[in-house]
Motif scaffolding. Structure first.
Motif, PDB file in Angstrom:
ATOM      1  N   GLY A  82     -18.657 -47.311  10.626  1.00  0.00           N
ATOM      2  CA  GLY A  82     -19.586 -46.333  11.332  1.00  0.00           C
ATOM      3  C   GLY A  82     -20.819 -46.776  11.520  1.00  0.00           C
ATOM      4  N   ALA A  83     -21.193 -47.844  10.823  1.00  0.00           N
ATOM      5  CA  ALA A  83     -22.564 -48.417  10.969  1.00  0.00           C
ATOM      6  C   ALA A  83     -22.805 -48.984  12.457  1.00  0.00           C
ATOM      7  CB  ALA A  83     -22.883 -49.392   9.976  1.00  0.00           C
ATOM      8  N   ALA A  84     -24.002 -48.669  12.955  1.00  0.00           N
ATOM      9  CA  ALA A  84     -24.290 -49.001  14.536  1.00  0.00           C
ATOM     10  C   ALA A  84     -25.175 -50.367  14.188  1.00  0.00           C
ATOM     11  CB  ALA A  84     -24.988 -47.808  15.135  1.00  0.00           C
ATOM     12  N   VAL A  85     -25.014 -51.408  14.895  1.00  0.00           N
ATOM     13  CA  VAL A  85     -25.758 -52.703  14.856  1.00  0.00           C
ATOM     14  C   VAL A  85     -26.131 -52.797  16.553  1.00  0.00           C
ATOM     15  CG1 VAL A  85     -24.880 -53.604  12.899  1.00  0.00           C
ATOM     16  CG2 VAL A  85     -23.693 -54.106  15.050  1.00  0.00           C
ATOM     17  N   VAL A  86     -27.185 -53.602  16.440  1.00  0.00           N
ATOM     18  CA  VAL A  86     -27.562 -53.933  18.017  1.00  0.00           C
ATOM     19  C   VAL A  86     -26.893 -55.140  18.242  1.00  0.00           C
ATOM     20  CG1 VAL A  86     -29.778 -54.595  19.551  1.00  0.00           C
ATOM     21  CG2 VAL A  86     -29.847 -52.910  17.855  1.00  0.00           C
ATOM     22  N   GLU A  87     -26.004 -55.058  19.241  1.00  0.00           N
ATOM     23  CA  GLU A  87     -25.389 -56.032  19.798  1.00  0.00           C
ATOM     24  C   GLU A  87     -26.144 -57.040  20.794  1.00  0.00           C
ATOM     25  OE1 GLU A  87     -21.627 -58.344  20.067  1.00  0.00           O
ATOM     26  OE2 GLU A  87     -22.262 -56.743  18.899  1.00  0.00           O
ATOM     27  N   LYS A  88     -26.873 -56.374  21.593  1.00  0.00           N
ATOM     28  CA  LYS A  88     -27.553 -57.067  22.627  1.00  0.00           C
ATOM     29  C   LYS A  88     -28.728 -56.037  23.188  1.00  0.00           C
ATOM     30  CE  LYS A  88     -24.657 -60.291  23.774  1.00  0.00           C
ATOM     31  NZ  LYS A  88     -24.813 -61.734  23.688  1.00  0.00           N
ATOM     32  N   SER A  89     -29.792 -56.828  23.487  1.00  0.00           N
ATOM     33  CA  SER A  89     -30.932 -56.198  23.971  1.00  0.00           C
ATOM     34  C   SER A  89     -31.473 -56.691  25.124  1.00  0.00           C
ATOM     35  CB  SER A  89     -31.896 -56.089  22.830  1.00  0.00           C
ATOM     36  OG  SER A  89     -33.073 -55.235  23.079  1.00  0.00           O
ATOM     37  N   VAL A  90     -31.888 -55.998  26.215  1.00  0.00           N
ATOM     38  CA  VAL A  90     -32.406 -56.420  27.392  1.00  0.00           C
ATOM     39  C   VAL A  90     -33.540 -55.750  27.910  1.00  0.00           C
ATOM     40  CG1 VAL A  90     -31.532 -56.830  29.959  1.00  0.00           C
ATOM     41  CG2 VAL A  90     -29.960 -57.174  27.991  1.00  0.00           C
TER      42      VAL A  90
END
Length: 148
Positions: A82-90
């Motif tokens: 359930g943890a959220a991680v930043v996959e991509k950032s633009v």
């Protein structure tokens, strides 16, 4: 005797303060958000292969006169726990290059991606304009003046 009570009191206070000094990764991360970050929203969801998550929109502002905005889109991926991680950032650099401020924005998401309608103001002359951003992937998007 007073020394005994002072040691007990000092130990109790130390233990109490030590309890609040335990690491809290979320609180530490929130405390480290730069002051230039003035707006953060979750808008819509995405799926790709075996991953899924939500879009996070981040608006950062800099300057006093004029204030200008930068726009970032992040793909948050949800892990098994359930943890959220930043996959991509633009960063949408085209917006930043215009030297405008973001007044507000609205989003729509569908299977093709995320659409953002951005209301801006030119700090130099007060002129407002609306832009469209259509994101299909972290490497593919269309940005320009709104057509309607």
């Amino acid at each position: 005797m007073y020394r005994k009570y002072a040691l007990i009191t000092g130990f109790s206070v130390g233990v109490g303060l030590g309890g609040t000094a335990l690491a809290d990764d979320v609180a530490d991360a929130v405390n480290s958000i730069p002051g230039a970050i003035e707006d953060v929203r979750i808008s819509g969801s995405w799926e790709n292969d075996d991953k899924s998550g939500a879009y996070r929109i981040v608006v950062a502002r800099t300057g006093l006169e004029p204030v200008t905005a930068r726009l970032f889109i992040q793909w948050l991926a949800y892990e098994v726990d359930g943890a959220a991680v930043v996959e991509k950032s633009v960063e949408i650099k085209e917006l930043g290059e215009l030297g405008l401020d973001v007044v507000d924005y609205m989003t729509e998401s569908d299977v093709d991606g995320l659409s953002i309608f951005i209301e801006t103001i030119n700090p130099a002359d007060g002129y407002d304009e609306t832009y469209e951003l259509h994101l299909f992937s972290p490497t593919e998007y269309i940005f320009g003046p709104a057509t309607n």
